[in-house]
Motif scaffolding. Structure first.
Motif, PDB file in Angstrom:
ATOM      1  N   HIS A 181       0.834  -1.202   0.000  1.00 47.86           N
ATOM      2  CA  HIS A 181       0.000   0.000   0.000  1.00 47.86           C
ATOM      3  C   HIS A 181       0.871   1.255   0.000  1.00 47.86           C
ATOM      4  O   HIS A 181       0.600   2.226  -0.719  1.00 47.86           O
ATOM      5  CB  HIS A 181      -0.925  -0.008   1.215  1.00 47.86           C
ATOM      6  N   LEU A 182       1.943   1.248   0.797  1.00 46.59           N
ATOM      7  CA  LEU A 182       2.871   2.380   0.818  1.00 46.59           C
ATOM      8  C   LEU A 182       3.488   2.606  -0.555  1.00 46.59           C
ATOM      9  O   LEU A 182       3.656   3.746  -1.003  1.00 46.59           O
ATOM     10  CB  LEU A 182       3.977   2.137   1.845  1.00 46.59           C
ATOM     11  N   MET A 183       3.826   1.522  -1.232  1.00 49.30           N
ATOM     12  CA  MET A 183       4.428   1.626  -2.555  1.00 49.30           C
ATOM     13  C   MET A 183       3.470   2.307  -3.532  1.00 49.30           C
ATOM     14  O   MET A 183       3.871   3.139  -4.358  1.00 49.30           O
ATOM     15  CB  MET A 183       4.829   0.235  -3.045  1.00 49.30           C
ATOM     16  N   GLY A 184       2.183   1.963  -3.443  1.00 50.59           N
ATOM     17  CA  GLY A 184       1.188   2.595  -4.300  1.00 50.59           C
ATOM     18  C   GLY A 184       1.055   4.078  -4.002  1.00 50.59           C
ATOM     19  O   GLY A 184       0.925   4.898  -4.924  1.00 50.59           O
ATOM     20  N   LEU A 185       1.085   4.453  -2.713  1.00 51.46           N
ATOM     21  CA  LEU A 185       0.993   5.861  -2.348  1.00 51.46           C
ATOM     22  C   LEU A 185       2.184   6.651  -2.879  1.00 51.46           C
ATOM     23  O   LEU A 185       2.026   7.769  -3.395  1.00 51.46           O
ATOM     24  CB  LEU A 185       0.920   5.997  -0.821  1.00 51.46           C
ATOM     25  N   VAL A 186       3.384   6.099  -2.743  1.00 56.79           N
ATOM     26  CA  VAL A 186       4.583   6.769  -3.251  1.00 56.79           C
ATOM     27  C   VAL A 186       4.508   6.911  -4.762  1.00 56.79           C
ATOM     28  O   VAL A 186       4.837   7.961  -5.325  1.00 56.79           O
ATOM     29  CB  VAL A 186       5.858   6.005  -2.835  1.00 56.79           C
ATOM     30  N   SER A 187       4.052   5.869  -5.442  1.00 55.86           N
ATOM     31  CA  SER A 187       3.962   5.902  -6.901  1.00 55.86           C
ATOM     32  C   SER A 187       3.016   6.999  -7.369  1.00 55.86           C
ATOM     33  O   SER A 187       3.347   7.794  -8.256  1.00 55.86           O
ATOM     34  CB  SER A 187       3.498   4.541  -7.428  1.00 55.86           C
ATOM     35  N   ARG A 188       1.829   7.057  -6.767  1.00 59.28           N
ATOM     36  CA  ARG A 188       0.865   8.074  -7.166  1.00 59.28           C
ATOM     37  C   ARG A 188       1.354   9.474  -6.825  1.00 59.28           C
ATOM     38  O   ARG A 188       1.116  10.432  -7.580  1.00 59.28           O
ATOM     39  CB  ARG A 188      -0.484   7.791  -6.509  1.00 59.28           C
ATOM     40  N   GLY A 189       2.076   9.617  -5.706  1.00 62.05           N
ATOM     41  CA  GLY A 189       2.614  10.920  -5.336  1.00 62.05           C
ATOM     42  C   GLY A 189       3.639  11.426  -6.333  1.00 62.05           C
ATOM     43  O   GLY A 189       3.649  12.600  -6.710  1.00 62.05           O
ATOM     44  N   ILE A 190       4.535  10.530  -6.764  1.00 67.82           N
ATOM     45  CA  ILE A 190       5.552  10.908  -7.744  1.00 67.82           C
ATOM     46  C   ILE A 190       4.918  11.259  -9.081  1.00 67.82           C
ATOM     47  O   ILE A 190       5.269  12.258  -9.723  1.00 67.82           O
ATOM     48  CB  ILE A 190       6.583   9.770  -7.909  1.00 67.82           C
ATOM     49  N   LYS A 191       3.967  10.445  -9.506  1.00 68.02           N
ATOM     50  CA  LYS A 191       3.292  10.697 -10.783  1.00 68.02           C
ATOM     51  C   LYS A 191       2.601  12.058 -10.770  1.00 68.02           C
ATOM     52  O   LYS A 191       2.650  12.804 -11.746  1.00 68.02           O
ATOM     53  CB  LYS A 191       2.284   9.584 -11.079  1.00 68.02           C
ATOM     54  N   GLN A 192       1.978  12.385  -9.648  1.00 74.48           N
ATOM     55  CA  GLN A 192       1.272  13.655  -9.540  1.00 74.48           C
ATOM     56  C   GLN A 192       2.260  14.820  -9.519  1.00 74.48           C
ATOM     57  O   GLN A 192       2.068  15.832 -10.204  1.00 74.48           O
ATOM     58  CB  GLN A 192       0.417  13.662  -8.271  1.00 74.48           C
ATOM     59  N   MET A 193       3.315  14.697  -8.735  1.00 72.28           N
ATOM     60  CA  MET A 193       4.280  15.790  -8.604  1.00 72.28           C
ATOM     61  C   MET A 193       4.999  16.076  -9.917  1.00 72.28           C
ATOM     62  O   MET A 193       5.231  17.240 -10.282  1.00 72.28           O
ATOM     63  CB  MET A 193       5.303  15.471  -7.512  1.00 72.28           C
ATOM     64  N   LEU A 194       5.339  15.029 -10.676  1.00 68.33           N
ATOM     65  CA  LEU A 194       6.101  15.195 -11.915  1.00 68.33           C
ATOM     66  C   LEU A 194       5.208  15.262 -13.153  1.00 68.33           C
ATOM     67  O   LEU A 194       5.719  15.309 -14.271  1.00 68.33           O
ATOM     68  CB  LEU A 194       7.115  14.050 -12.064  1.00 68.33           C
ATOM     69  N   GLY A 195       3.908  15.273 -12.955  1.00 68.45           N
ATOM     70  CA  GLY A 195       2.999  15.363 -14.099  1.00 68.45           C
ATOM     71  C   GLY A 195       3.045  14.143 -14.984  1.00 68.45           C
ATOM     72  O   GLY A 195       2.895  14.240 -16.200  1.00 68.45           O
ATOM     73  N   GLN A 196       3.240  12.966 -14.379  1.00 63.63           N
ATOM     74  CA  GLN A 196       3.338  11.721 -15.136  1.00 63.63           C
ATOM     75  C   GLN A 196       2.064  10.887 -15.018  1.00 63.63           C
ATOM     76  O   GLN A 196       2.104   9.667 -15.102  1.00 63.63           O
ATOM     77  CB  GLN A 196       4.564  10.925 -14.669  1.00 63.63           C
ATOM     78  N   THR A 197       0.943  11.587 -14.820  1.00 62.89           N
ATOM     79  CA  THR A 197      -0.341  10.909 -14.725  1.00 62.89           C
ATOM     80  C   THR A 197      -0.858  10.582 -16.115  1.00 62.89           C
ATOM     81  O   THR A 197      -0.372  11.109 -17.122  1.00 62.89           O
ATOM     82  CB  THR A 197      -1.363  11.798 -13.997  1.00 62.89           C
TER      83      THR A 197
END
Length: 415
Positions: A247-263
């Motif tokens: 679950h932590l890994m998913g949170l980190v992944s979504r956070g990075i994608k959002q911060m770097l505009g990689q959604t």
């Protein structure tokens, strides 16, 4: 008074950007009405003169190169034929002319465009279009070299300080690891001064959480990614359950994608495709179980009575990358551990290092064999011997990547 260039020392003032004015040397100039005989007299009188500017109404119109001029005038009958003619006969009509306020960087680009003659003959410097003096190619090269050296010094100073900051942020986890586990060894070796690998360790009343991660890139870009990723992980642990690594890994992944505009909505507009490969682990003191979630990172386990290492592969999806689905759910693997079980995780800086007679990767098999052969040694001795074996494997090959690994012997988490 403006700062002056010291031609004898080749030094530059540090309190402002240098310009062509810093290279300006007052030099003799002649008018276009002067004869070639007058030019010859000037060159004979001033042996150090490389070139002679020609001006008209105070504005430069050309440059006479000493070597070319003397070569022409030394030919039979040339002195008699050209001695009384205008000096423009042997003049370069398109010399490099630079205003005194032109920056050194712009001047350098222009000198390159003009080719070798700008470095060999020098160039003319003007103020408001009026002749002011000359600059020499050698001086320009010295100034450029000094500027580059100063920039490199400042950059290296910044990187060195960034290394201090990066190491300081990691030191908290290293201290927590040492206070929690009696037999554990952590290796963190950036390829450059700063690196793209990071680790995280946190102690709780009922267990501990550990992470090893390899971010995109190395050096300064990689270090930026470690700051982003490690802060994302720290926030996720603080706000959520550290006992659920997937679950932590998913949170980190979504956070990075959002911060770097990689959604997914912005993937076509994204200027980056960055993320990390990682191993997240939670160890429960009461049940003596390890919960492992991996993103393109494997966990090595050597049970006390097992003849070989068991390798648990992580998911094939990386964390935060453009092609990693925002709703991807990493897998938790719950593993019962017995006392004296060896646990080992590493980034690919160890696995992928090229070396040996065949110039191939170090590989996972050598890691497994090395750990099995040293299973009764301390974890520090195991990692030290692994690094020695890696160095012997690498020999003269350059280090390809950052290297981070964690080796833990399970058997009493409270010292």
């Amino acid at each position: 008074m403006p700062a002056q260039f010291n031609a004898s020392r080749g030094s530059l003032p540090r309190f402002r950007q240098p310009s062509a004015a810093d290279l300006c040397v007052v030099a003799t100039a002649i008018t276009s009405e002067e004869t070639n005989q007058a030019v010859l007299d000037v060159f004979n009188d001033q042996r150090e003169l490389i070139s002679l500017p020609v001006v008209e109404n105070g504005r430069p119109i050309g440059l006479i190169n000493r070597n070319i001029f003397m070569s022409q005038m030394s030919k039979p009958f040339h002195r008699e034929l050209y001695g009384k003619k205008s000096c423009i006969a042997f003049m370069d009509k398109e010399p490099l002319i630079a205003e005194a306020n032109l920056g050194i960087e712009s001047l350098t680009f222009r000198a390159v465009e003009y080719g070798e003659k700008a470095l060999a003959d020098g160039f003319i410097i003007t103020r408001d279009g009026q002749y002011a003096g000359v600059g020499h190619g050698l001086q320009l090269m010295r100034v450029v070299a000094d500027m580059q050296a100063e920039k490199n010094r400042q950059i290296m100073h910044s990187i060195d300080y960034a290394s201090v900051i990066q190491r300081a942020t990691l030191q908290v986890s290293r201290a927590a690891l040492a206070e929690t586990l009696t037999d554990a060894s952590l290796v963190w070796e950036p390829r450059d001064v700063v690196g793209g690998d990071f680790y995280h360790f946190a102690r709780f009343a009922d267990g501990w959480f550990a992470a090893i991660a390899d971010c995109t890139g190395h050096g300064v870009p990689g270090a930026f990614m470690t700051l982003i990723s490690s802060s994302m992980l720290a926030q996720a642990i603080e706000r959520n359950n550290p006992r659920d690594p997937a679950h932590l890994m998913g949170l980190v992944s979504r956070g990075i994608k959002q911060m770097l505009g990689q959604t997914a909505e912005r993937s076509e507009l994204a200027e980056s495709n960055d993320g990390l490969d990682a191993a997240f682990m939670w160890f429960d003191n009461a049940t003596q179980t390890l919960t492992f979630a991996g993103a393109r990172t494997a966990l090595y386990l050597l049970y006390p009575d097992a003849p070989q290492i068991e390798m648990i592969e992580g998911d094939r999806a990386g964390v935060g990358y453009v092609d990693s689905n925002a709703d991807h759910q990493w897998t938790n693997r719950v593993l019962p551990l017995t006392p004296n079980t060896l646990l080992f995780v590493t980034t690919d800086g160890l696995v992928d290092q090229i070396g040996g007679r065949k110039q191939i990767a170090f590989g996972k098999r050598r890691i497994r064999d090395a750990i099995v052969a040293r299973r009764h040694q301390s974890t520090t001795q195991i990692t030290d011997d692994l690094l020695i074996e890696l160095a012997n494997w690498q020999v003269d090959e350059t280090r390809r990547d950052d290297l981070t690994c964690l080796c833990v012997r399970i058997g009493g988490t409270q010292p």
